[in-house]
Design a protein around this motif. Structure first.
Motif, PDB file in Angstrom:
ATOM      1  N   LYS A 300       0.727  -1.250  -0.150  1.00  0.00           N
ATOM      2  CA  LYS A 300       0.067  -0.034  -0.017  1.00  0.00           C
ATOM      3  C   LYS A 300       0.743   1.167  -0.040  1.00  0.00           C
ATOM      4  O   LYS A 300       1.996   1.319   0.539  1.00  0.00           O
ATOM      5  CB  LYS A 300      -0.853  -0.041   1.408  1.00  0.00           C
ATOM      6  CG  LYS A 300      -1.960  -1.081   1.206  1.00  0.00           C
ATOM      7  CD  LYS A 300      -2.968  -0.881   2.357  1.00  0.00           C
ATOM      8  CE  LYS A 300      -3.920  -2.274   2.636  1.00  0.00           C
ATOM      9  NZ  LYS A 300      -4.800  -2.108   3.943  1.00  0.00           N
ATOM     10  N   MET A 301       0.475   2.169  -0.612  1.00  0.00           N
ATOM     11  CA  MET A 301       1.233   3.602  -0.633  1.00  0.00           C
ATOM     12  C   MET A 301       1.261   4.012   0.929  1.00  0.00           C
ATOM     13  O   MET A 301       0.390   4.157   1.497  1.00  0.00           O
ATOM     14  CB  MET A 301       0.403   4.674  -1.453  1.00  0.00           C
ATOM     15  CG  MET A 301       1.131   5.876  -1.711  1.00  0.00           C
ATOM     16  SD  MET A 301       0.512   6.995  -2.981  1.00  0.00           S
ATOM     17  CE  MET A 301       0.856   6.051  -4.455  1.00  0.00           C
ATOM     18  N   GLU A 302       2.519   4.439   1.329  1.00  0.00           N
ATOM     19  CA  GLU A 302       2.925   4.865   2.627  1.00  0.00           C
ATOM     20  C   GLU A 302       1.849   6.084   3.049  1.00  0.00           C
ATOM     21  O   GLU A 302       1.456   6.051   3.904  1.00  0.00           O
ATOM     22  CB  GLU A 302       4.175   5.214   2.878  1.00  0.00           C
ATOM     23  CG  GLU A 302       4.585   5.423   4.258  1.00  0.00           C
ATOM     24  CD  GLU A 302       6.064   5.517   4.238  1.00  0.00           C
ATOM     25  OE1 GLU A 302       6.515   5.538   5.403  1.00  0.00           O
ATOM     26  OE2 GLU A 302       6.939   5.611   3.343  1.00  0.00           O
ATOM     27  N   LEU A 303       1.531   7.017   2.077  1.00  0.00           N
ATOM     28  CA  LEU A 303       1.007   8.259   2.324  1.00  0.00           C
ATOM     29  C   LEU A 303      -0.413   7.889   1.770  1.00  0.00           C
ATOM     30  O   LEU A 303      -0.738   7.660   0.592  1.00  0.00           O
ATOM     31  CB  LEU A 303       1.495   9.281   1.908  1.00  0.00           C
ATOM     32  CG  LEU A 303       2.689   9.911   2.267  1.00  0.00           C
ATOM     33  CD1 LEU A 303       3.093  11.152   1.379  1.00  0.00           C
ATOM     34  CD2 LEU A 303       3.010  10.448   3.760  1.00  0.00           C
ATOM     35  N   ASP A 304      -1.631   7.836   2.864  1.00  0.00           N
ATOM     36  CA  ASP A 304      -2.851   7.716   2.222  1.00  0.00           C
ATOM     37  C   ASP A 304      -3.488   8.817   2.093  1.00  0.00           C
ATOM     38  O   ASP A 304      -3.947  10.030   3.164  1.00  0.00           O
ATOM     39  CB  ASP A 304      -3.653   6.935   3.389  1.00  0.00           C
ATOM     40  CG  ASP A 304      -4.769   6.590   3.156  1.00  0.00           C
ATOM     41  OD1 ASP A 304      -5.384   6.835   2.271  1.00  0.00           O
ATOM     42  OD2 ASP A 304      -5.661   5.911   3.904  1.00  0.00           O
ATOM     43  N   PHE A 305      -4.296   9.153   0.825  1.00  0.00           N
ATOM     44  CA  PHE A 305      -4.768  10.350   0.464  1.00  0.00           C
ATOM     45  C   PHE A 305      -6.236  10.231   0.528  1.00  0.00           C
ATOM     46  O   PHE A 305      -7.134  11.015   0.340  1.00  0.00           O
ATOM     47  CB  PHE A 305      -4.427  10.845  -1.029  1.00  0.00           C
ATOM     48  CG  PHE A 305      -3.036  11.417  -1.034  1.00  0.00           C
ATOM     49  CD1 PHE A 305      -2.496  12.565  -0.551  1.00  0.00           C
ATOM     50  CD2 PHE A 305      -2.040  10.320  -1.397  1.00  0.00           C
ATOM     51  CE1 PHE A 305      -0.929  12.923  -0.643  1.00  0.00           C
ATOM     52  CE2 PHE A 305      -0.508  10.858  -1.480  1.00  0.00           C
ATOM     53  CZ  PHE A 305      -0.074  12.080  -1.359  1.00  0.00           C
ATOM     54  N   GLU A 306      -6.801   8.793   0.452  1.00  0.00           N
ATOM     55  CA  GLU A 306      -8.105   8.458   0.342  1.00  0.00           C
ATOM     56  C   GLU A 306      -9.009   8.354   1.714  1.00  0.00           C
ATOM     57  O   GLU A 306     -10.184   8.635   1.535  1.00  0.00           O
ATOM     58  CB  GLU A 306      -8.219   7.078  -0.462  1.00  0.00           C
ATOM     59  CG  GLU A 306      -7.344   7.006  -1.473  1.00  0.00           C
ATOM     60  CD  GLU A 306      -7.856   7.986  -2.676  1.00  0.00           C
ATOM     61  OE1 GLU A 306      -8.884   8.475  -2.610  1.00  0.00           O
ATOM     62  OE2 GLU A 306      -6.924   8.483  -3.297  1.00  0.00           O
ATOM     63  N   ALA A 307      -8.226   8.168   2.706  1.00  0.00           N
ATOM     64  CA  ALA A 307      -9.079   8.111   3.772  1.00  0.00           C
ATOM     65  C   ALA A 307      -9.910   9.083   4.466  1.00  0.00           C
ATOM     66  O   ALA A 307     -10.915   8.857   4.937  1.00  0.00           O
ATOM     67  CB  ALA A 307      -8.153   7.537   4.987  1.00  0.00           C
TER      68      ALA A 307
END
Length: 656
Positions: A300-307
């Motif tokens: 998973k991408m380390e920075l979560d832009f979706e949550a």
């Protein structure tokens, strides 16, 4: 792999001369390059140049690194043994691309890397910066998420950008500047993603320059370079034609070679799209785009832009408090826990003070500044003077108290700032098995100790160790006297020599002890503790306390000092050393120092107000100056045009 010592020099793609390019016919070519055509023609023209410079046979797309997990991406083998180059009879070493990764491992936490980049923007406040914007953007080549960080500071001229993207340079001479090593940009950007492109606009002496630089681990990895190569191009704005032109620093050959690399490996495949990135910057400012962001070990991408569309979170580290017991939910929702996975929460406490004229914008929404001292009750202010080799290294005022949710929250520790920047959040200096210290939190700014390079800890010097010991004593001391206020059995009772006027009785010096009873209404005052040095307040039993009335001016001064403001629930007392004749002189000196400190705080408040007014005026003047410069350029171009027409008319009249 290169030895660790082979990290001394960066080779930048700099021009070999300042001469303009020559056409094949021998006539000097124009410096101007169109910003509207496709990059294809540039690539075709530069192919022979690339063959000469060793950049040929490269992919026409921008592939991702072979390994997208940061902690596994350091495996780099170009198949060549270590080489030492010789120029002019002297040996010199290159910085191997492997260093980009190993250097970035100093950041264990992604948010710490983002904070490093924000420090650069905050340091630009002195140059008129009014905002820094952190947001998600898209890589136009493949649509993948990228991280955008942009400010409207003074920007960087071509040489400043080269120093920024090289190793070991620092232009920060101000004592208030947070950065000092000249390494933060490289460590932070490479920790967040494999590649970064920087756009910077700078105005100086009425000359507008725009520079672009690319630091790409992907490029170096896929082309098998044994040294770090940083492609850069510079433009200058032509006021008469209102177009960007190739900087006169370059000859055309080297400009095209660097531009070709940018168009191959950056997110932008043609020059028009590349230069278009300056549209939102204006005449001053910097835009950083980090792409090919790193993934976690689970893919998973380390920075979560979706949550959360208004936040950036750490992937896989989101607390779901609705499924846990109520007592645990209070802990999970507290800022001490949220700061580890919510960038918005972390940025809200990252700086102790932020000017009203400066905004931190995250995902399109301003970050509301949060003062941790506002979360405390029963506050005391304790003065600490660190000493080494018999000399005083500075003065630190520590704000200490119980969290307002105590004793329900199982949180304690000190928030230690350095030059306004949070280094250690909720640093636990004590451990307890019997709740001794539970809910005790403090805030202080310790400029007398040095932070580590990643600004997430302090160097373990003797001064730091002394501070740790003093904060531990401070925690236990505060708990032992005040734990009864949150429902625990008081271990030590307060010795009081003089009580407030509204107290039921007064006790002479050295008289009976008066415990603080639960359920009683505390006086409408604040508690100010002054510990003078390390040895004058070692034990809680060796203290006397007297009630103190604070004037409105003094209350305002405490708010300026970083406290939460004066609250009706605060206890009224001033802690002083026992009145031993031998210490009388020290007591008088300390009292005078405290009074002087209060006066300085009042002056500081006035200066901060004046500073805000001056910054607002400076921003207005900058805006007016920019408009005047554009008008000047327009009028100059018009005059030149009229002059040319006049000459033509004179020539025609002469011929007639």
């Amino acid at each position: 792999m290169m030895p660790s010592e082979v990290f001394q020099k960066v080779q930048l793609q700099k021009p070999k001369s300042l001469l303009e390019g020559q056409e094949s016919g021998g006539e000097k070519s124009s410096n101007a390059l169109s910003t509207g055509h496709s990059g294809t023609s540039i690539l075709d023209q530069a192919q022979s140049i690339l063959d000469d410079t060793g950049f040929s046979s490269m992919s026409t797309i921008c592939p991702a690194p072979l390994c997208r997990q940061f902690w596994k991406s350091g495996s780099y083998d170009n198949g060549d043994s270590t080489k030492i180059s010789i120029q002019n009879g002297r040996n010199y070493l290159h910085v191997h691309p492997m260093f980009l990764h190993s250097n970035a491992t100093s950041h264990k936490w992604a948010f710490g890397a983002i904070a490093e980049l924000l420090d650069n923007a905050v340091d630009e406040i002195q140059n008129g910066a009014t905002f820094v914007n952190i947001d998600k953007t898209l890589n136009p080549r493949d649509g993948s998420p990228a991280l955008l960080i942009q400010d409207d500071g003074g920007g960087m001229d071509p040489e400043a950008l080269r120093r920024c993207m090289s190793f070991g340079f620092s232009d920060k001479k101000e004592k208030s500047a947070i950065g000092q090593y000249g390494n933060g940009f490289k460590t932070s950007t490479m920790r967040l993603g494999a590649d970064v492109i920087v756009f910077s606009s700078h105005m100086e002496n009425r000359v507008l320059t725009r520079s672009i630089g690319l630091l790409s681990y992907t490029f170096l990895m896929q082309t098998g370079h044994d040294r770090i190569v940083v492609p850069m191009v510079d433009y200058e704005f032509n006021a008469s034609s209102k177009t960007l032109e190739m900087s006169r620093r370059y000859d055309k050959e080297h400009f095209m070679a660097n531009l070709s690399l940018l168009l191959r490996w950056s997110p932008y495949s043609n020059e028009a799209d590349l230069v278009k990135q300056f549209d939102g910057i204006g005449s001053h400012g910097t835009k950083i785009i980090i792409y090919n962001l790193w993934f976690t070990d689970d893919g998973k991408m380390e920075l979560d832009f979706e949550a959360d569309p208004q936040d950036i979170r750490i992937s896989g580290d989101i607390r779901k408090v609705d499924t846990v017991p109520a007592w645990k939910s209070v802990n999970e929702q507290h800022i001490a826990h949220q700061l580890h996975y919510s960038l918005r929460v972390y940025l809200s406490i990252l700086y102790l003070r932020i000017p009203e004229s400066f905004k931190i914008v995250l995902r399109g929404q301003n970050v509301k500044h949060h003062n941790i001292a506002d979360d405390l009750k029963y506050i005391q202010y304790i003065l600490y003077k660190p000493q080494t080799a018999g000399s005083v290294e500075g003065k630190v005022v520590t704000t200490i108290g119980f969290l307002k949710d105590a004793p329900q929250v199982n949180i304690h520790g000190f928030n230690v700032y350095y030059k306004n920047r949070l280094i250690l959040p909720f640093w636990r200096v004590v451990t307890y098995s019997d709740s001794r210290g539970r809910g005790v939190v403090g805030v202080l700014e310790a400029n007398f100790i040095e932070p580590t390079h990643n600004k997430q800890d302090f160097e373990r010097t003797s001064l730091f160790q002394k501070l740790e010991v003093r904060l531990k004593e401070m925690t236990w001391e505060y708990w032992d006297y005040h734990c009864g206020l949150i429902g625990y059995q008081v271990k030590k009772k307060v010795r009081a020599s003089v009580f407030a006027e509204n107290s039921p009785r007064s006790v002479p010096h050295g008289g009976l002890e008066k415990p603080v009873l639960l359920g009683q209404n505390l006086p409408s005052r604040t508690s100010i503790s002054e510990a003078f040095g390390e040895d004058s307040m070692n034990k809680g039993s060796g203290l006397k306390r007297k009630a103190v009335e604070l004037t409105e001016t003094e209350r305002a001064n405490m708010q300026t000092m970083g406290g939460a403001g004066i609250d009706a629930d605060w206890e009224v007392e001033e802690i002083q050393p026992i009145n031993i004749p031998g210490n009388q002189l020290k007591d008088d000196e300390a009292a005078n120092m405290v009074q002087e400190h209060k006066k300085l705080l009042a002056k500081c408040s006035e200066y901060e107000k004046s500073e805000k007014e001056l910054r607002d005026k400076l921003a207005w003047l900058r805006s007016e100056l920019g408009e005047a410069q554009l008008e000047y350029s327009r009028l100059l171009a018009e005059v030149l045009s009229l002059s040319s027409i006049k000459k033509e008319n004179n020539a025609s009249m002469s011929s007639q």
